[in-house]
Enzyme design. Structure first.
Site, PDB file in Angstrom:
ATOM      1  N   GLY A   1       0.972  -0.850   0.358  1.00  0.00           N
ATOM      2  CA  GLY A   1       0.058   0.205   0.139  1.00  0.00           C
ATOM      3  C   GLY A   1       1.387   1.218  -0.163  1.00  0.00           C
ATOM      4  O   GLY A   1       0.099   2.809  -0.351  1.00  0.00           O
TER       5      GLY A   1
ATOM      6  N   ASP B   1      -1.769  -8.747   9.029  1.00  0.00           N
ATOM      7  CA  ASP B   1      -0.467  -8.441   9.763  1.00  0.00           C
ATOM      8  C   ASP B   1       0.541  -9.812   9.995  1.00  0.00           C
ATOM      9  O   ASP B   1      -0.404 -10.787  10.327  1.00  0.00           O
ATOM     10  CB  ASP B   1      -0.731  -8.234  11.546  1.00  0.00           C
ATOM     11  CG  ASP B   1       0.465  -7.952  12.515  1.00  0.00           C
ATOM     12  OD1 ASP B   1       1.688  -8.267  12.104  1.00  0.00           O
ATOM     13  OD2 ASP B   1       0.056  -6.754  13.181  1.00  0.00           O
TER      14      ASP B   1
ATOM     15  N   ARG C   1       2.364 -10.633  11.076  1.00  0.00           N
ATOM     16  CA  ARG C   1       3.025 -11.810  12.548  1.00  0.00           C
ATOM     17  C   ARG C   1       2.353 -12.860  12.606  1.00  0.00           C
ATOM     18  O   ARG C   1       2.234 -13.953  13.290  1.00  0.00           O
ATOM     19  CB  ARG C   1       3.380 -10.987  13.310  1.00  0.00           C
ATOM     20  CG  ARG C   1       4.573  -9.927  13.095  1.00  0.00           C
ATOM     21  CD  ARG C   1       4.320  -8.758  14.074  1.00  0.00           C
ATOM     22  NE  ARG C   1       4.008  -7.615  13.554  1.00  0.00           N
ATOM     23  CZ  ARG C   1       3.341  -6.440  14.409  1.00  0.00           C
ATOM     24  NH1 ARG C   1       4.895  -6.136  16.127  1.00  0.00           N
ATOM     25  NH2 ARG C   1       2.561  -5.434  14.277  1.00  0.00           N
TER      26      ARG C   1
ATOM     27  N   PHE D   1      13.404   1.059  13.188  1.00  0.00           N
ATOM     28  CA  PHE D   1      13.628   2.669  13.863  1.00  0.00           C
ATOM     29  C   PHE D   1      15.020   2.241  13.083  1.00  0.00           C
ATOM     30  O   PHE D   1      15.555   1.457  14.076  1.00  0.00           O
ATOM     31  CB  PHE D   1      11.982   2.521  14.261  1.00  0.00           C
ATOM     32  CG  PHE D   1      12.469   1.453  15.624  1.00  0.00           C
ATOM     33  CD1 PHE D   1      12.870   1.849  17.078  1.00  0.00           C
ATOM     34  CD2 PHE D   1      11.194   0.517  15.579  1.00  0.00           C
ATOM     35  CE1 PHE D   1      13.102   0.678  18.191  1.00  0.00           C
ATOM     36  CE2 PHE D   1      11.006  -0.077  16.820  1.00  0.00           C
ATOM     37  CZ  PHE D   1      11.898  -0.428  17.821  1.00  0.00           C
TER      38      PHE D   1
ATOM     39  N   SER E   1      13.718  -2.788  24.406  1.00  0.00           N
ATOM     40  CA  SER E   1      13.442  -3.818  24.850  1.00  0.00           C
ATOM     41  C   SER E   1      13.147  -4.197  24.244  1.00  0.00           C
ATOM     42  O   SER E   1      12.919  -4.985  23.132  1.00  0.00           O
ATOM     43  CB  SER E   1      11.680  -2.752  25.737  1.00  0.00           C
ATOM     44  OG  SER E   1      10.815  -3.365  23.762  1.00  0.00           O
TER      45      SER E   1
ATOM     46  N   TYR F   1      22.814  -3.844   4.818  1.00  0.00           N
ATOM     47  CA  TYR F   1      23.495  -4.634   5.818  1.00  0.00           C
ATOM     48  C   TYR F   1      23.202  -5.357   6.029  1.00  0.00           C
ATOM     49  O   TYR F   1      23.177  -6.135   7.113  1.00  0.00           O
ATOM     50  CB  TYR F   1      23.332  -3.409   7.060  1.00  0.00           C
ATOM     51  CG  TYR F   1      21.701  -2.823   6.996  1.00  0.00           C
ATOM     52  CD1 TYR F   1      20.360  -3.981   7.965  1.00  0.00           C
ATOM     53  CD2 TYR F   1      21.347  -1.506   7.108  1.00  0.00           C
ATOM     54  CE1 TYR F   1      19.720  -3.359   8.351  1.00  0.00           C
ATOM     55  CE2 TYR F   1      20.078  -0.985   6.811  1.00  0.00           C
ATOM     56  CZ  TYR F   1      19.008  -2.601   8.201  1.00  0.00           C
ATOM     57  OH  TYR F   1      17.794  -1.803   8.482  1.00  0.00           O
TER      58      TYR F   1
ATOM     59  N   LYS G   1      17.142  -8.821   8.349  1.00  0.00           N
ATOM     60  CA  LYS G   1      16.921  -9.005   7.041  1.00  0.00           C
ATOM     61  C   LYS G   1      18.453 -10.134   6.921  1.00  0.00           C
ATOM     62  O   LYS G   1      18.597 -10.548   5.538  1.00  0.00           O
ATOM     63  CB  LYS G   1      17.835  -7.838   6.676  1.00  0.00           C
ATOM     64  CG  LYS G   1      16.684  -6.581   6.541  1.00  0.00           C
ATOM     65  CD  LYS G   1      15.432  -6.712   5.258  1.00  0.00           C
ATOM     66  CE  LYS G   1      14.925  -5.733   5.301  1.00  0.00           C
ATOM     67  NZ  LYS G   1      13.362  -6.022   4.667  1.00  0.00           N
TER      68      LYS G   1
ATOM     69  N   PRO H   1      18.168  -2.651  -2.103  1.00  0.00           N
ATOM     70  CA  PRO H   1      17.650  -1.154  -1.916  1.00  0.00           C
ATOM     71  C   PRO H   1      18.882  -0.474  -0.646  1.00  0.00           C
ATOM     72  O   PRO H   1      18.994  -1.154   0.232  1.00  0.00           O
ATOM     73  CB  PRO H   1      16.500  -1.259  -2.223  1.00  0.00           C
ATOM     74  CG  PRO H   1      15.639  -2.211  -1.390  1.00  0.00           C
ATOM     75  CD  PRO H   1      16.664  -2.607  -0.884  1.00  0.00           C
TER      76      PRO H   1
HETATM   77  C1  HXC Z   1      12.269   2.382  20.231  1.00  0.00           C
HETATM   78  C2  HXC Z   1      10.412   1.808  20.033  1.00  0.00           C
HETATM   79  C3  HXC Z   1      11.005   2.264  18.795  1.00  0.00           C
HETATM   80  C4  HXC Z   1      11.565   3.214  18.478  1.00  0.00           C
HETATM   81  C5  HXC Z   1       8.380   1.493  18.819  1.00  0.00           C
HETATM   82  N1  HXC Z   1       9.719   0.200  19.679  1.00  0.00           N
HETATM   83  N2  HXC Z   1       9.422   1.825  17.871  1.00  0.00           N
HETATM   84  N3  HXC Z   1      11.742   1.989  20.540  1.00  0.00           N
HETATM   85  N4  HXC Z   1      12.881   3.766  19.548  1.00  0.00           N
HETATM   86  N5  HXC Z   1      11.382   4.182  17.668  1.00  0.00           N
HETATM   87  C6  HXC Z   1       9.323   0.224  20.733  1.00  0.00           C
HETATM   88  C7  HXC Z   1       7.449   0.588  21.070  1.00  0.00           C
HETATM   89  O1  HXC Z   1       8.480   1.053  22.451  1.00  0.00           O
HETATM   90  C8  HXC Z   1       7.197  -0.986  22.077  1.00  0.00           C
HETATM   91  O2  HXC Z   1       7.901  -2.026  22.549  1.00  0.00           O
HETATM   92  C9  HXC Z   1       7.683  -2.200  20.282  1.00  0.00           C
HETATM   93  O3  HXC Z   1       8.722  -1.336  19.688  1.00  0.00           O
HETATM   94  C10 HXC Z   1       6.797  -2.453  19.369  1.00  0.00           C
HETATM   95  O4  HXC Z   1       6.192  -1.305  19.535  1.00  0.00           O
HETATM   96  P1  HXC Z   1       4.309  -0.679  18.546  1.00  0.00           P
HETATM   97  O5  HXC Z   1       3.998   0.309  18.448  1.00  0.00           O
HETATM   98  O6  HXC Z   1       3.968  -1.646  19.841  1.00  0.00           O
HETATM   99  O7  HXC Z   1       4.795  -2.229  17.362  1.00  0.00           O
HETATM  100  P2  HXC Z   1       3.528  -2.179  16.265  1.00  0.00           P
HETATM  101  O8  HXC Z   1       2.718  -1.293  16.346  1.00  0.00           O
HETATM  102  O9  HXC Z   1       3.529  -3.966  16.017  1.00  0.00           O
HETATM  103  O10 HXC Z   1       4.397  -1.333  15.179  1.00  0.00           O
HETATM  104  C11 HXC Z   1       5.790  -1.983  14.811  1.00  0.00           C
HETATM  105  C12 HXC Z   1       7.083  -1.138  14.392  1.00  0.00           C
HETATM  106  C13 HXC Z   1       7.068   0.454  13.684  1.00  0.00           C
HETATM  107  C14 HXC Z   1       8.220  -2.154  13.734  1.00  0.00           C
HETATM  108  C15 HXC Z   1       7.815  -0.312  15.966  1.00  0.00           C
HETATM  109  O11 HXC Z   1       7.758   1.072  13.815  1.00  0.00           O
HETATM  110  C16 HXC Z   1       6.275  -0.553  12.364  1.00  0.00           C
HETATM  111  O12 HXC Z   1       4.657  -0.711  12.552  1.00  0.00           O
HETATM  112  N6  HXC Z   1       7.097  -0.144  11.411  1.00  0.00           N
HETATM  113  C17 HXC Z   1       6.783   0.057  10.055  1.00  0.00           C
HETATM  114  C18 HXC Z   1       6.798   0.957   9.167  1.00  0.00           C
HETATM  115  C19 HXC Z   1       7.807   0.589   9.154  1.00  0.00           C
HETATM  116  O13 HXC Z   1       8.809   0.807   9.748  1.00  0.00           O
HETATM  117  N7  HXC Z   1       8.299   0.988   7.581  1.00  0.00           N
HETATM  118  C20 HXC Z   1      10.133   1.345   7.552  1.00  0.00           C
HETATM  119  C21 HXC Z   1      10.439   0.431   7.246  1.00  0.00           C
HETATM  120  S1  HXC Z   1      11.871   0.397   6.027  1.00  0.00           S
HETATM  121  P3  HXC Z   1       7.701  -1.779  24.343  1.00  0.00           P
HETATM  122  O14 HXC Z   1       8.360  -2.771  25.246  1.00  0.00           O
HETATM  123  O15 HXC Z   1       7.449  -0.220  25.028  1.00  0.00           O
HETATM  124  O16 HXC Z   1       6.495  -2.271  24.548  1.00  0.00           O
HETATM  125  C22 HXC Z   1      13.174  -0.655   6.634  1.00  0.00           C
HETATM  126  C23 HXC Z   1      13.838  -1.055   5.574  1.00  0.00           C
HETATM  127  C24 HXC Z   1      15.497  -1.076   6.178  1.00  0.00           C
HETATM  128  O17 HXC Z   1      12.925  -1.919   6.669  1.00  0.00           O
HETATM  129  C25 HXC Z   1      16.906  -0.567   4.846  1.00  0.00           C
HETATM  130  C26 HXC Z   1      16.638   1.012   5.054  1.00  0.00           C
HETATM  131  C27 HXC Z   1      18.598   1.310   4.159  1.00  0.00           C
END
Ligand code: HXC
Length: 282
Positions: free
Chosen positions: A18, A66, A68, A98, A106, A148, A163, A189
């Protein structure tokens, strides 16, 4: 380079289709004749991308999921098979990531990224792969990894671990499932800024500027460049490519790897001084 009927009669399933790179690939595959199936967590973006494709007179379906959850994957596949036929190509694109100092993570944060990227990719491949094998249906799996995957990277440790695992799956199944006519390929990429990467990986402008400077070609990637590479790799033009990962990063990771690459910043005068010293005999 690509004919508009390249994917006529083919159904392509994209996870996380999406937004971002997934969306760019979905639109390109559809332009080249494919029927598109997309799944992801957010219905609004899936629906929007589907509508863009349908407005062009092409076929597109979506299902919220999801990755997962193996049960949600299974229901999504049932829905797609009933409505669009058995997918011929799977693109494992969905990811979660992230930047964070590792000591601040955690266990739940680690699990969130590993769950989406590693477990989700394996669950998806496994479910569709079993259906392909059972029905003697040939297939192609394209996994989106990252450079990486093999170098590792500070501040994205769960993503790097996940990865690397996905790349190991690609190389393992390329051998194991080739006998069923299932081919595996991957794309690594470099920087392709999307809404999600801007939010989670380049959250402040300084980080994005720093990453762009690392690219020898001096720019970030364009969406059509990765969409075209994906189209080639999953098409029959690449039917002898199996277990390979193609890097598309403007030379970024190699710049970090070469021992003397830092010398790019030397001035003409410094090079002159180096020449004089190194040419001196004795
Ligand atoms: C530290 C963090 C955090 C951050 C989340 N957490 N963001 N900890 N720093 N910035 C922690 C939360 O506190 C929580 O732990 C746990 O991670 C899960 O977070 P949730 O928000 O409850 O999980 P969820 O809703 O399932 O979200 C998953 C996610 C989110 C990965 C955290 O960012 C997401 O859905 N992302 C999808 C989109 C995305 O990231 N796209 C980028 C992909 S790019 P606690 O202990 O507090 O409960 C990519 C490319 C790689 O991968 C190559 C690049 C060059």
């Amino acid at each position: 380079m690509f004919s508009k009927d390249l994917f006529n009669g083919k159904t392509i399933l994209i996870t996380g289709g999406g937004t971002g790179i997934g969306k760019a690939m979905a639109l390109n595959f559809a332009d080249l004749g494919a029927t598109i199936c997309m799944l992801g967590r957010r219905e609004s973006v899936l629906k929007e991308t589907c509508e863009i494709i349908r407005d062009k007179g092409k076929m597109a379906f979506y299902h919220t999921c999801d990755i997962r959850s193996p049960d949600e994957i299974s229901s999504s596949l049932d829905y797609f098979i009933e409505n669009a036929g058995m997918p011929d190509i799977l693109v494992n694109n969905a990811a979660g990531n992230f930047v964070s100092p590792t000591e601040a993570l955690s266990p739940h944060a680690v699990d969130a990224v590993l769950g989406i990227v590693l477990h989700g990719t394996i669950y998806m491949t496994l479910d569709l792969g079993k259906r392909w094998i059972k029905s003697s249906h040939k297939g192609v799996v394209l996994d989106i990894v990252t450079t990486y995957s093999w170098t590792g990277s500070a501040f994205v440790v769960p993503s790097a671990a996940a990865k690397a695992g996905v790349l190991a799956v690609v190389r393992s199944l390329a051998v194991e499932w080739a006998r069923y006519g299932i081919r595996h390929v991957a794309i690594a990429p470099g920087p392709f800024p999307t809404e999600a990467t801007r939010k989670n990986l380049f959250p402040i402008p300084e980080v994005e500027a720093m990453l762009s400077e690392r690219v020898p070609l001096g720019r970030v990637g364009k969406m059509e460049e990765i969409a075209n590479l994906a189209a080639f790799l999953v098409s029959d033009h690449a039917s002898f490519i199996n277990g390979e990962v193609v890097t598309i990063d403007g030379g970024e990771w190699l710049k970090g790897a070469g021992q003397f690459n830092g010398m790019l910043s030397l001035s003409e005068d410094q090079w002159k001084a180096i020449r004089e010293i190194s040419r001196k005999k004795g």
